[in-house]
Design an enzyme around this catalytic site. Sequence first.
Site, PDB file in Angstrom:
ATOM      1  N   GLU A  86       0.860  -1.194   0.000  1.00  0.00           N
ATOM      2  CA  GLU A  86       0.000   0.000   0.000  1.00  0.00           C
ATOM      3  C   GLU A  86       0.890   1.235   0.000  1.00  0.00           C
ATOM      4  O   GLU A  86       1.768   1.364   0.842  1.00  0.00           O
ATOM      5  CB  GLU A  86      -0.887  -0.019   1.254  1.00  0.00           C
ATOM      6  CG  GLU A  86      -1.684   1.255   1.457  1.00  0.00           C
ATOM      7  CD  GLU A  86      -2.374   1.296   2.832  1.00  0.00           C
ATOM      8  OE1 GLU A  86      -2.746   0.233   3.373  1.00  0.00           O
ATOM      9  OE2 GLU A  86      -2.529   2.415   3.353  1.00  0.00           O
ATOM     10  N   ARG A  90       0.153  10.382   0.837  1.00  0.00           N
ATOM     11  CA  ARG A  90       0.490  11.421   1.821  1.00  0.00           C
ATOM     12  C   ARG A  90       1.633  12.286   1.360  1.00  0.00           C
ATOM     13  O   ARG A  90       2.053  13.193   2.069  1.00  0.00           O
ATOM     14  CB  ARG A  90       0.909  10.773   3.152  1.00  0.00           C
ATOM     15  CG  ARG A  90      -0.232  10.112   3.834  1.00  0.00           C
ATOM     16  CD  ARG A  90       0.189   9.541   5.171  1.00  0.00           C
ATOM     17  NE  ARG A  90      -0.750   8.516   5.538  1.00  0.00           N
ATOM     18  CZ  ARG A  90      -0.611   7.691   6.544  1.00  0.00           C
ATOM     19  NH1 ARG A  90       0.451   7.773   7.318  1.00  0.00           N
ATOM     20  NH2 ARG A  90      -1.528   6.785   6.792  1.00  0.00           N
ATOM     21  N   LYS A 110     -10.576  -2.004   7.651  1.00  0.00           N
ATOM     22  CA  LYS A 110      -9.318  -1.636   8.306  1.00  0.00           C
ATOM     23  C   LYS A 110      -9.676  -1.170   9.718  1.00  0.00           C
ATOM     24  O   LYS A 110     -10.669  -0.455   9.890  1.00  0.00           O
ATOM     25  CB  LYS A 110      -8.675  -0.512   7.494  1.00  0.00           C
ATOM     26  CG  LYS A 110      -7.569   0.253   8.178  1.00  0.00           C
ATOM     27  CD  LYS A 110      -6.842   1.106   7.149  1.00  0.00           C
ATOM     28  CE  LYS A 110      -6.090   2.250   7.796  1.00  0.00           C
ATOM     29  NZ  LYS A 110      -4.784   2.494   7.166  1.00  0.00           N
TER      30      LYS A 110
HETATM   31  C1  3PG Z   1      -1.843   3.632   8.169  1.00  0.00           C
HETATM   32  O1  3PG Z   1      -2.162   4.538   7.425  1.00  0.00           O
HETATM   33  O2  3PG Z   1      -2.287   2.495   8.069  1.00  0.00           O
HETATM   34  C2  3PG Z   1      -0.934   3.932   9.302  1.00  0.00           C
HETATM   35  O3  3PG Z   1      -0.419   5.207   9.225  1.00  0.00           O
HETATM   36  C3  3PG Z   1       0.151   2.941   9.492  1.00  0.00           C
HETATM   37  O4  3PG Z   1       0.477   3.099  10.810  1.00  0.00           O
HETATM   38  P1  3PG Z   1       1.934   2.872  11.352  1.00  0.00           P
HETATM   39  O5  3PG Z   1       2.804   3.906  10.672  1.00  0.00           O
HETATM   40  O6  3PG Z   1       1.815   3.088  12.834  1.00  0.00           O
HETATM   41  O7  3PG Z   1       2.349   1.481  10.993  1.00  0.00           O
END
Ligand code: 3PG
Length: 215
Positions: A46, A50, A134
Amino acid sequence: MKHDRSNRIRELIGQTTVLPVLVIDDAAKAMPLARALADGGLKLIEITLRTPAALSAIAAIVAALPEIVVGAGTVCHAIDARRAHEAGARFAVSPGHSMELGNACAELGLPFLPGVATASEVMAARNDGYEVLKFFPAEAAGGLEMLDALAGPFPDVMFCPTGGINAANAPAYLALSNVLCVGGSWIAPRAEVTAGNWAKLTELAATAARLQRGG
Ligand code: 3PG
């Protein structure tokens, strides 16, 4: 309840136990990063929308590495879904859920993984036809206990928790009966990507790829 809108996402993310969540600052790093993760055994990834480089990163991987299944993350608006689809993304992940976004993905034929953090949000997403969700932000929203508690009223809903998952706590999440896979950025730390430390990233991916459902 509407017809099952989660069929295709269930099939896709059901192929993996760990979904790398990637933040890519430089599109030129996308291909070597995707290759490094695939070499470690993670072929479903994924890329979060961002950074300004995200869409070019998706397009670069799609063009060069067709065996890798790339999805777009942080998809918050219909326009994000359209742009991701145009770039070649094969699925869309959102931190939340809205029907506007769900409908846009359905029109594009883009499998969609909406995000939830509470029982009411599970009910709303389920009512709109989504049964694979999710769980975000997993650790901050109650973590393992919360997910385990959600299995009571929603035994048919499967989750991909993300947000605060790491190598240490991932096995406990994967041991839960309602967890299909876990997602996170721990597999591809930004600093390692920036440094182009591909061997290290392959190693992190290989360790993650060994994780199994059921603990
Ligand atoms: C996401 O968008 O799924 C999260 O930002 C991932 O979270 P993490 O950086 O704490 O793994």
